[in-house]
Scaffold this active site. Structure first.
Site, PDB file in Angstrom:
ATOM      1  N   GLY A  41      21.411  42.462  50.971  1.00  0.00           N
ATOM      2  CA  GLY A  41      22.664  43.196  51.089  1.00  0.00           C
ATOM      3  C   GLY A  41      23.429  42.723  52.296  1.00  0.00           C
ATOM      4  O   GLY A  41      22.861  42.525  53.382  1.00  0.00           O
ATOM      5  N   LYS A  42      24.725  42.506  52.131  1.00  0.00           N
ATOM      6  CA  LYS A  42      25.523  41.969  53.227  1.00  0.00           C
ATOM      7  C   LYS A  42      25.541  42.904  54.431  1.00  0.00           C
ATOM      8  O   LYS A  42      25.488  42.458  55.576  1.00  0.00           O
ATOM      9  CB  LYS A  42      26.944  41.676  52.729  1.00  0.00           C
ATOM     10  CG  LYS A  42      26.996  40.538  51.715  1.00  0.00           C
ATOM     11  CD  LYS A  42      28.413  40.242  51.280  1.00  0.00           C
ATOM     12  CE  LYS A  42      28.432  39.075  50.295  1.00  0.00           C
ATOM     13  NZ  LYS A  42      27.905  37.829  50.896  1.00  0.00           N
ATOM     14  N   ASN A  45      22.111  42.685  56.143  1.00  0.00           N
ATOM     15  CA  ASN A  45      21.996  41.385  56.808  1.00  0.00           C
ATOM     16  C   ASN A  45      22.791  41.355  58.105  1.00  0.00           C
ATOM     17  O   ASN A  45      22.298  40.913  59.152  1.00  0.00           O
ATOM     18  CB  ASN A  45      22.517  40.276  55.886  1.00  0.00           C
ATOM     19  CG  ASN A  45      21.632  40.045  54.687  1.00  0.00           C
ATOM     20  OD1 ASN A  45      20.484  40.473  54.647  1.00  0.00           O
ATOM     21  ND2 ASN A  45      22.171  39.365  53.690  1.00  0.00           N
ATOM     22  N   ASP A 248      18.347  26.841  53.327  1.00  0.00           N
ATOM     23  CA  ASP A 248      18.823  27.913  52.454  1.00  0.00           C
ATOM     24  C   ASP A 248      20.085  28.495  53.075  1.00  0.00           C
ATOM     25  O   ASP A 248      20.055  28.995  54.201  1.00  0.00           O
ATOM     26  CB  ASP A 248      17.735  28.980  52.320  1.00  0.00           C
ATOM     27  CG  ASP A 248      18.116  30.114  51.371  1.00  0.00           C
ATOM     28  OD1 ASP A 248      19.203  30.059  50.775  1.00  0.00           O
ATOM     29  OD2 ASP A 248      17.316  31.053  51.234  1.00  0.00           O
ATOM     30  N   THR A 250      21.684  31.089  51.967  1.00  0.00           N
ATOM     31  CA  THR A 250      21.788  32.528  51.743  1.00  0.00           C
ATOM     32  C   THR A 250      21.880  33.267  53.075  1.00  0.00           C
ATOM     33  O   THR A 250      21.042  33.105  53.948  1.00  0.00           O
ATOM     34  CB  THR A 250      20.562  33.053  50.979  1.00  0.00           C
ATOM     35  OG1 THR A 250      20.357  32.266  49.820  1.00  0.00           O
ATOM     36  CG2 THR A 250      20.744  34.509  50.590  1.00  0.00           C
ATOM     37  N   GLY A 253      26.903  33.344  55.822  1.00  0.00           N
ATOM     38  CA  GLY A 253      28.159  34.044  56.060  1.00  0.00           C
ATOM     39  C   GLY A 253      27.946  35.383  56.742  1.00  0.00           C
ATOM     40  O   GLY A 253      28.741  35.789  57.606  1.00  0.00           O
ATOM     41  N   ASP A 254      26.885  36.079  56.372  1.00  0.00           N
ATOM     42  CA  ASP A 254      26.570  37.347  57.030  1.00  0.00           C
ATOM     43  C   ASP A 254      26.215  37.126  58.493  1.00  0.00           C
ATOM     44  O   ASP A 254      26.608  37.902  59.368  1.00  0.00           O
ATOM     45  CB  ASP A 254      25.416  38.035  56.310  1.00  0.00           C
ATOM     46  CG  ASP A 254      25.763  38.423  54.886  1.00  0.00           C
ATOM     47  OD1 ASP A 254      26.959  38.674  54.618  1.00  0.00           O
ATOM     48  OD2 ASP A 254      24.854  38.469  54.043  1.00  0.00           O
ATOM     49  N   ASN A 278      29.908  30.399  64.566  1.00  0.00           N
ATOM     50  CA  ASN A 278      29.560  29.178  63.843  1.00  0.00           C
ATOM     51  C   ASN A 278      28.104  28.794  64.093  1.00  0.00           C
ATOM     52  O   ASN A 278      27.382  28.389  63.177  1.00  0.00           O
ATOM     53  CB  ASN A 278      30.457  28.023  64.277  1.00  0.00           C
ATOM     54  CG  ASN A 278      31.843  28.076  63.658  1.00  0.00           C
ATOM     55  OD1 ASN A 278      32.119  28.887  62.784  1.00  0.00           O
ATOM     56  ND2 ASN A 278      32.719  27.200  64.118  1.00  0.00           N
TER      57      ASN A 278
END
Length: 310
Positions: A41-42, A45, A248, A250, A253-254, A278
């Site tokens: 879940g964003k 995370n 990975d 995944t 972005g979070d 970044n």
């Protein structure tokens, strides 16, 4: 101005993950391996990553009265995340997601379960958290009206408001004047702007379209190229950090959003905050899954010191 708290208004989704050699084609069945259940879940995370970076974090959301939901409360306790306003639904289950990982890429489907009933009343119950000392960080895995109401509440009470519009939806015609930072990736930005996901328009032009919705700043993450800031007065590209072996993506972005929220809460200037974000996002690509890939403040600072932006 420094802020004392990061308030994550968002999602917890139990993640059911499997690795494959490649992403399957439509209608195809592939043999997988390494099935595991993990936290996802964003919202979850972002909360965990921010806490590991040293931020004081509170979570506002909804889970089911089941083992998946109880696991999330245990995670919060382990990571030092306050969960006084994590509401428990007695009928709907904790949200779940299915993830296929292959060659550093992934595909994801989710059912938000109890979060379907996460609404304005819940935001009002947690409103004491929304003040001038707080950064509010939201995503769109919760009902859209709830996210917008939380943003308005935070703005009215003097909070800094960050909306990560993921999963993306068309935002044209919606007043976003209560959003300080809108943080889509390059695909999400185009969807939010009413464009095709692969529209060749320049990222800065997309940012300018989104600024017309009223948000003060648009930050677009552009993968291995880094991120770009678009404001009414300037555009700044902030280069990515080189990663030789992406394990990975995944949760990258979070991690970026958590890193940015943490830096902004500490009063760090925006360009430096983006550089820090970044780096945090890049680090999340060096290990598999989400929570296990999120690293702490010292690791992030060491990474920044040792690597040169691309």
């Amino acid at each position: 101005m420094k802020k004392d708290n990061i308030i994550v208004v968002g999602s917890y989704i139990v993640a059911l993950v499997m690795d494959t050699d490649r992403i399957p084609m439509r209608g195809e069945t592939l043999m997988g391996r390494n099935f595991r259940q993990t936290y996802g879940g964003k919202g979850s995370n972002q909360a965990v990553q921010a806490a590991r970076l040293g931020a004081k974090v509170s979570f506002v959301g909804e889970i089911g009265n089941d083992s998946f939901g109880l696991d999330f409360l245990k995670l919060c306790d382990c990571e030092g995340i306050a969960h006084d306003y994590v509401f428990i639904h007695e009928k709907l289950p904790t949200a779940s997601g299915f993830i296929i990982c292959a060659e550093g890429q992934n595909i994801i489907t989710i059912d938000i379960g109890a979060m379907n009933d996460f609404g304005i009343t819940d935001i009002n119950r947690a409103s004491s958290l929304f003040d001038e000392r707080s950064v509010i960080l939201m995503q769109l895995e919760i009902p859209f009206d709830t996210a917008i109401y939380a943003a308005k509440t935070g703005h009215k009470n003097g909070s800094t408001v960050i909306l990560n519009p993921a999963p993306a939806k068309k935002l044209l015609g919606i007043d976003l004047s209560y959003i300080d930072y809108l943080t889509p990736n390059e695909t999400e930005a185009r969807i939010c702007a009413g464009l095709a996901p692969n529209d060749p328009i320049d990222d800065i032009e997309v940012g300018r379209i989104l600024l017309q919705l009223g948000c003060k700043n648009v930050i677009i993450t552009i993968g291995e190229k880094g991120s770009v800031l678009v404001t009414p007065h300037k555009e700044i590209y902030v280069p990515a950090f080189k990663i030789s072996d992406v394990v990975d993506s995944t949760g990258a972005g979070d991690a970026f959003n958590a890193g940015f929220a943490t830096a902004i809460s500490e009063g760090i200037p925006i360009e430096q905050s983006l550089r820090f974000a970044n780096a945090v996002g890049a680090l999340a690509c060096t290990k598999a899954d989400t929570i296990p890939s999120f690293q702490n403040r010292q690791q992030a600072e060491n990474f920044i010191a040792e690597f040169t932006p691309s």
